[in-house]
Motif scaffolding. Structure first.
Motif, mmCIF file in Angstrom:
data_model
loop_
_atom_site.group_PDB
_atom_site.id
_atom_site.type_symbol
_atom_site.label_atom_id
_atom_site.label_comp_id
_atom_site.label_asym_id
_atom_site.label_seq_id
_atom_site.Cartn_x
_atom_site.Cartn_y
_atom_site.Cartn_z
ATOM 1 N N SER A 135 0.818 -1.207 0.000
ATOM 2 C CA SER A 135 0.000 0.000 0.000
ATOM 3 C C SER A 135 0.853 1.259 0.000
ATOM 4 C CB SER A 135 -0.896 -0.017 1.245
ATOM 5 O OG SER A 135 -1.429 1.250 1.515
ATOM 6 N N ALA A 136 0.399 2.277 -0.726
ATOM 7 C CA ALA A 136 1.074 3.573 -0.699
ATOM 8 C C ALA A 136 0.708 4.354 0.555
ATOM 9 C CB ALA A 136 0.709 4.390 -1.931
ATOM 10 N N VAL A 137 -0.190 3.811 1.372
ATOM 11 C CA VAL A 137 -0.582 4.485 2.608
ATOM 12 C C VAL A 137 0.318 4.062 3.762
ATOM 13 C CG1 VAL A 137 -2.466 4.885 4.241
ATOM 14 C CG2 VAL A 137 -2.967 4.607 1.810
ATOM 15 N N LEU A 138 0.497 2.748 3.943
ATOM 16 C CA LEU A 138 1.247 2.254 5.098
ATOM 17 C C LEU A 138 2.241 1.162 4.739
ATOM 18 C CD1 LEU A 138 -1.694 2.128 7.684
ATOM 19 C CD2 LEU A 138 0.205 3.736 7.692
ATOM 20 N N GLY A 139 2.628 1.058 3.485
ATOM 21 C CA GLY A 139 3.650 0.097 3.098
ATOM 22 C C GLY A 139 5.041 0.695 3.237
ATOM 23 N N MET A 140 6.047 -0.174 3.372
ATOM 24 C CA MET A 140 7.445 0.275 3.410
ATOM 25 C C MET A 140 8.200 -0.399 2.268
ATOM 26 S SD MET A 140 10.285 0.081 6.493
ATOM 27 C CE MET A 140 9.533 1.401 7.459
ATOM 28 N N PHE A 141 9.076 0.381 1.596
ATOM 29 C CA PHE A 141 9.749 -0.062 0.385
ATOM 30 C C PHE A 141 11.269 -0.018 0.544
ATOM 31 C CE2 PHE A 141 5.636 1.682 -0.555
ATOM 32 C CZ PHE A 141 5.091 0.813 -1.482
ATOM 33 N N ARG A 142 11.945 -0.915 -0.157
ATOM 34 C CA ARG A 142 13.411 -0.954 -0.136
ATOM 35 C C ARG A 142 13.944 0.043 -1.167
ATOM 36 N NH1 ARG A 142 16.941 -4.564 1.880
ATOM 37 N NH2 ARG A 142 15.229 -6.026 2.300
ATOM 38 N N THR A 143 14.746 0.971 -0.724
ATOM 39 C CA THR A 143 15.226 2.042 -1.591
ATOM 40 C C THR A 143 16.061 1.513 -2.754
ATOM 41 O OG1 THR A 143 15.270 3.519 0.326
ATOM 42 C CG2 THR A 143 16.438 4.250 -1.648
ATOM 43 N N SER A 144 16.947 0.569 -2.479
ATOM 44 C CA SER A 144 17.843 0.073 -3.534
ATOM 45 C C SER A 144 17.066 -0.595 -4.664
ATOM 46 C CB SER A 144 18.867 -0.910 -2.944
ATOM 47 O OG SER A 144 18.218 -2.007 -2.321
ATOM 48 N N ALA A 145 15.912 -1.176 -4.353
ATOM 49 C CA ALA A 145 15.076 -1.790 -5.392
ATOM 50 C C ALA A 145 14.435 -0.718 -6.264
ATOM 51 C CB ALA A 145 14.010 -2.669 -4.752
ATOM 52 N N ALA A 146 13.920 0.329 -5.631
ATOM 53 C CA ALA A 146 13.244 1.395 -6.381
ATOM 54 C C ALA A 146 14.227 2.233 -7.190
ATOM 55 C CB ALA A 146 12.471 2.287 -5.417
ATOM 56 N N ARG A 147 15.458 2.378 -6.718
ATOM 57 C CA ARG A 147 16.445 3.198 -7.418
ATOM 58 C C ARG A 147 16.742 2.672 -8.817
ATOM 59 N NH1 ARG A 147 16.522 8.128 -5.168
ATOM 60 N NH2 ARG A 147 17.430 8.203 -3.081
ATOM 61 N N TRP B 235 14.785 2.123 -11.038
ATOM 62 C CA TRP B 235 13.853 2.716 -11.991
ATOM 63 C C TRP B 235 14.192 4.163 -12.319
ATOM 64 C CZ3 TRP B 235 9.575 1.169 -8.062
ATOM 65 C CH2 TRP B 235 9.540 -0.234 -7.952
ATOM 66 N N GLY B 236 15.266 4.698 -11.743
ATOM 67 C CA GLY B 236 15.658 6.068 -12.017
ATOM 68 C C GLY B 236 15.340 6.997 -10.859
ATOM 69 N N ASN B 237 15.405 8.294 -11.115
ATOM 70 C CA ASN B 237 15.235 9.292 -10.064
ATOM 71 C C ASN B 237 13.780 9.646 -9.773
ATOM 72 O OD1 ASN B 237 18.027 9.597 -9.673
ATOM 73 N ND2 ASN B 237 18.166 11.029 -11.400
ATOM 74 N N LYS B 238 12.867 9.114 -10.576
ATOM 75 C CA LYS B 238 11.450 9.363 -10.335
ATOM 76 C C LYS B 238 10.741 8.049 -10.041
ATOM 77 C CE LYS B 238 10.458 13.632 -12.868
ATOM 78 N NZ LYS B 238 9.574 14.250 -13.892
ATOM 79 N N LEU B 239 9.907 8.077 -9.012
ATOM 80 C CA LEU B 239 9.115 6.904 -8.675
ATOM 81 C C LEU B 239 7.878 6.790 -9.555
ATOM 82 C CD1 LEU B 239 8.868 6.662 -4.766
ATOM 83 C CD2 LEU B 239 9.835 4.967 -6.322
ATOM 84 N N PHE B 240 7.251 7.926 -9.833
ATOM 85 C CA PHE B 240 5.897 7.917 -10.359
ATOM 86 C C PHE B 240 5.756 8.596 -11.715
ATOM 87 C CE2 PHE B 240 5.042 7.984 -5.644
ATOM 88 C CZ PHE B 240 4.746 6.631 -5.577
ATOM 89 N N GLU B 241 4.777 8.108 -12.481
ATOM 90 C CA GLU B 241 4.351 8.759 -13.705
ATOM 91 C C GLU B 241 3.430 9.907 -13.303
ATOM 92 O OE1 GLU B 241 5.196 7.680 -16.962
ATOM 93 O OE2 GLU B 241 6.617 6.411 -15.851
ATOM 94 N N GLU B 242 3.853 11.147 -13.567
ATOM 95 C CA GLU B 242 3.117 12.292 -13.034
ATOM 96 C C GLU B 242 1.835 12.605 -13.794
ATOM 97 O OE1 GLU B 242 5.831 15.534 -12.527
ATOM 98 O OE2 GLU B 242 7.108 14.421 -11.136
ATOM 99 N N ILE C 15 8.903 -0.624 -20.120
ATOM 100 C CA ILE C 15 8.201 -0.833 -18.849
ATOM 101 C C ILE C 15 6.999 -1.717 -19.133
ATOM 102 C CG2 ILE C 15 7.000 0.245 -16.910
ATOM 103 C CD1 ILE C 15 8.620 2.785 -17.442
ATOM 104 N N THR C 16 7.153 -3.004 -18.844
ATOM 105 C CA THR C 16 6.080 -3.972 -19.047
ATOM 106 C C THR C 16 5.950 -4.829 -17.787
ATOM 107 O OG1 THR C 16 7.624 -5.524 -20.078
ATOM 108 C CG2 THR C 16 6.397 -4.058 -21.542
ATOM 109 N N VAL C 17 4.897 -5.631 -17.742
ATOM 110 C CA VAL C 17 4.593 -6.403 -16.544
ATOM 111 C C VAL C 17 4.331 -7.858 -16.921
ATOM 112 C CG1 VAL C 17 2.913 -6.742 -14.689
ATOM 113 C CG2 VAL C 17 3.658 -4.433 -15.285
ATOM 114 N N ASP C 18 5.029 -8.769 -16.260
ATOM 115 C CA ASP C 18 4.795 -10.202 -16.421
ATOM 116 C C ASP C 18 3.953 -10.686 -15.241
ATOM 117 O OD1 ASP C 18 4.830 -12.953 -16.648
ATOM 118 O OD2 ASP C 18 6.955 -13.083 -17.142
ATOM 119 N N LEU C 19 2.701 -10.993 -15.498
ATOM 120 C CA LEU C 19 1.775 -11.410 -14.452
ATOM 121 C C LEU C 19 2.273 -12.639 -13.707
ATOM 122 C CD1 LEU C 19 -1.115 -11.149 -13.171
ATOM 123 C CD2 LEU C 19 -1.909 -12.653 -15.005
#
Length: 290
Positions: free
Chosen positions: A101-113, A115-122, A239-243
């Motif tokens: 959840s984007a409300v109360l979840g916690m994420f690992r920074t090294s995993a998100a990095r 994807w570049g300097n932006k997390l989100f599609e604005e 950027i694609t997704v494998d279900l």
């Protein structure tokens, strides 16, 4: 300056300390309970392949569960687990989930990095950015874990006009874009279009109001055009997704195919343990033995 939610998160993310190992996304509709952060960090420290964790989120000022983790189905509809159950009946064991959840979840920074300097599609609103984060973590070889700890409360639908056509339009844009960049067999299917029509009908049938039918038809075609264009852009950027690299519910829930006035009083049995016992959950190879 008010940059808007996702732009503000991107700005904060870009200036976050390089030494930060983990991060959370704060919302004004979430309340974090004491010791939640310690519990989350402790679990993330135990396994560097866990990309995110999520606990039990309660309804605001309530002992009822908002969700105990979430699973996609094969239509990429997000299914909250254990919703409306009393917290005393909640899951007692860890299990894997599709997204945090984007409300109360916690994420690992090294995993998100990665994807570049932006997390989100604005240019995307509502839940697209939250859901694609989960999908991308699984696709990159990370796992997302539910921890059986009450982590806080969520005041859902806080935003004004949360049942408006505008809200539905943004939600459908995100859902359809995610489906179109996936390998789901249901993309471009009649089931996909039925889900879109169902969501718009929900709004029209609220209080038996059919006045805005032309607006609903307009949004149907606008959503389709926007999602097709955005999906093409994401695919071009690889950027694609494998279900099948993530846990999910097999097939899709027929519950979602009916108008709200039919289904509002019936809730599917959505606890992880019972769904798993019925063989309804697909688990990828990297977690079957976990």
């Amino acid at each position: 300056e008010n940059l808007g939610l996702h732009s503000s998160w991107n700005e904060a993310y870009s200036i976050m300390s390089k030494d930060s190992k983990y991060f959370m996304l704060l919302n004004n509709d979430g309340k974090i309970y004491p010791n939640t952060l310690n519990s989350f960090v402790e679990r993330l420290e135990q396994d560097d392949k866990i990309g995110a964790v999520n606990g039990i989120e309660l309804k605001w000022n309530s002992k009822l569960i908002d969700h105990a983790g979430m699973l996609f189905d094969e239509m990429f509809v997000t299914n909250p687990l254990s919703r409306f159950m009393n917290v005393k009946s909640s899951e007692k064991k860890e299990h894997y989930i599709s997204l945090a959840s984007a409300v109360l979840g916690m994420f690992r920074t090294s995993a998100a990095r990665k994807w570049g300097n932006k997390l989100f599609e604005e240019d995307m609103f509502r839940h697209f950015n939250e859901t694609i984060m989960g999908a991308r973590l699984w696709n990159d070889g990370y796992k997302i874990l539910f921890i059986p700890k009450v982590s806080g409360e969520h005041l859902t639908q806080l935003a004004e006009g949360s049942r408006s056509f505008k809200r539905i339009r943004y939600a459908l844009r995100g859902w359809l874009t995610l489906l179109l960049i996936s390998n789901s067999k249901y993309k471009n299917s009649l089931f996909m279009r039925s889900h879109m029509i169902k969501q718009l009908l929900n709004r029209l049938m609220r209080d038996f109001n059919f006045i805005n039918s032309k607006e609903a038809i307009k949004y149907y075609f606008e959503v389709s055009a926007f999602a097709q264009k955005k999906a093409a852009d994401l695919i071009k950027r690889k950027i694609t997704v494998d279900l099948y690299k993530m846990p999910h519910l097999k097939g899709f829930q027929p519950y979602w195919m009916f108008p709200r006035f039919v289904t509002r009083d019936s809730k599917p049995d959505m606890t992880f343990s019972k769904l798993q016992k019925k063989g309804s959950i697909y688990l990828p190879e990297n977690v079957k033995s976990s």
